[in-house]
Enzyme design. Structure first.
Site, short mmCIF file in Angstrom:
data_model
loop_
_atom_site.label_atom_id
_atom_site.label_comp_id
_atom_site.label_asym_id
_atom_site.label_seq_id
_atom_site.Cartn_x
_atom_site.Cartn_y
_atom_site.Cartn_z
N ASP A 49 0.84 -1.20 0.00
CA ASP A 49 0.00 0.00 0.00
C ASP A 49 0.87 1.25 0.00
O ASP A 49 1.77 1.39 0.85
CB ASP A 49 -0.83 -0.01 1.29
CG ASP A 49 -2.25 0.45 1.07
OD1 ASP A 49 -2.60 0.84 -0.06
OD2 ASP A 49 -3.02 0.39 2.05
N LYS A 67 -0.70 -0.40 -4.31
CA LYS A 67 -2.09 0.09 -4.30
C LYS A 67 -2.07 1.56 -3.91
O LYS A 67 -1.27 1.96 -3.07
CB LYS A 67 -2.93 -0.71 -3.30
CG LYS A 67 -4.38 -0.20 -3.19
CD LYS A 67 -5.23 -1.10 -2.35
CE LYS A 67 -5.12 -0.86 -0.87
NZ LYS A 67 -5.42 0.52 -0.43
N GLU A 124 -4.90 5.07 -3.27
CA GLU A 124 -6.28 5.53 -3.11
C GLU A 124 -6.54 6.74 -4.01
O GLU A 124 -5.68 7.62 -4.14
CB GLU A 124 -6.54 5.92 -1.65
CG GLU A 124 -6.37 4.77 -0.68
CD GLU A 124 -6.66 5.16 0.77
OE1 GLU A 124 -7.13 6.28 1.02
OE2 GLU A 124 -6.39 4.31 1.65
N GLU A 172 -14.32 0.07 -1.48
CA GLU A 172 -14.51 0.01 -0.02
C GLU A 172 -15.69 0.90 0.40
O GLU A 172 -15.79 2.07 -0.02
CB GLU A 172 -13.23 0.48 0.69
CG GLU A 172 -13.40 0.51 2.22
CD GLU A 172 -12.08 0.62 2.98
OE1 GLU A 172 -11.01 0.64 2.36
OE2 GLU A 172 -12.16 0.65 4.23
O1 KIV Z 1 -4.91 -0.64 4.36
C1 KIV Z 1 -5.73 -1.56 4.18
O2 KIV Z 1 -5.75 -2.55 4.90
C2 KIV Z 1 -6.64 -1.43 3.06
C3 KIV Z 1 -7.70 -2.47 2.89
C4 KIV Z 1 -8.65 -2.51 4.00
C5 KIV Z 1 -8.35 -2.40 1.57
O3 KIV Z 1 -6.56 -0.50 2.31
#
Ligand code: KIV
Length: 266
Positions: A85, A115, A117, A184
């Protein structure tokens, strides 16, 4: 060559109607366990700011934090697809920063994909990353890094305008090259509509059963926090109580002298 599940495999699963199972994970021990349990994909989420670091939200998490935890997870498992992330501040400050952060997360964290956002405003950053060979998973809806802008963890996409905007954002991200999209905290019909519309696998959390797959925070599905009980969450165990009981039993036996016994001594 890596035996990990690839982006192509995830796409095939979605096309074949085979649900994608994803969990978050932050350390090598749990990575080994979720690999053994047969999950398809692991997200080293910035949710680590809450469940590992004890913050109220994900904002304080740094890129170094995610890299540190990604390396541990990568060492602990061999099969699941591995996504890191991009935390708040690591990609919002410009295209070069975004590309540099994503490259660091892949090189140093050992993840296969990143990932981020956000929708249309980040399409160019996504394009830069995918052009550079970095697979990108998008994330729309109740994006936790925007919690202060939302004024709390509130379901998104409820109005017609908000739903249209989310669908537009999803299309922009797909055009920019995302291989998958987390949805989400949005109404289930909207998530199902986006899933049918965009042609890349969607991974839902609080978005109903119409997505190509599902992700949950590992500590949530294990029931490690008795104070966290949102509507979207199903706890598949009550590890909160089981850990309290186990550690309580250990403490009692140490105090009574029942542990260690001769059996546990050299
Ligand atoms: O940081 C995280 O765990 C997330 C998920 C809940 C999609 O972004």
């Amino acid at each position: 060559m890596s035996k990990r599940i690839s982006t192509a495999k995830l796409r095939r699963m979605a096309t074949d109607g085979e649900k994608i199972v994803m969990v978050t994970c932050y350390d090598a021990t749990f990575a080994r366990l979720v690999d053994e349990a047969g999950v398809d994909a692991i997200l080293v989420g910035d949710s680590l700011g809450m469940v590992i670091q004890g913050h109220e939200h994900t904002i304080p998490v740094t890129l170094d934090d995610v890299i540190y935890h990604s390396r541990a997870v990568a060492r602990g498992c061999s099969k699941p697809h591995l996504v890191g992330d991009l935390p708040f501040g690591s990609y919002q400050t410009g295209l070069d920063d975004a590309l540099r952060s994503a490259a660091r997360l892949m090189k140093e964290g050992g993840v296969q994909a990143v990932k981020l956002e956000g929708g249309e405003p980040y399409a160019e950053a996504v394009h830069r990353m995918t052009t550079a060979g970095i697979p990108v998973m998008g994330h729309l809806g109740l994006t936790p890094q925007s919690v202060h802008q939302f004024g709390g963890y509130k379901i998104q996409g409820r109005t017609q305008t908000a739903a249209e905007k989310l669908k537009h954002d999803a299309r922009c991200l797909v055009e920019a090259g995302i291989y998958s999209l987390v949805l989400e905290g949005i109404p289930a019909p909207l998530a199902a509509e986006v899933t049918a519309d965009i042609g890349v696998p969607t991974i839902g959390i609080g978005a109903g059963g119409g997505c190509s797959g599902q992700v949950l925070v590992l500590y949530d599905l294990l029931g490690l926090d008795d104070r966290f009980n949102p509507k979207f969450l199903k706890k598949f165990d009550n590890l909160h109580q089981r850990v309290v009981d186990a550690v309580g039993n250990y403490a009692r036996e140490v105090r009574t002298g029942d542990f260690p016994t001769a059996h546990h001594s050299h």
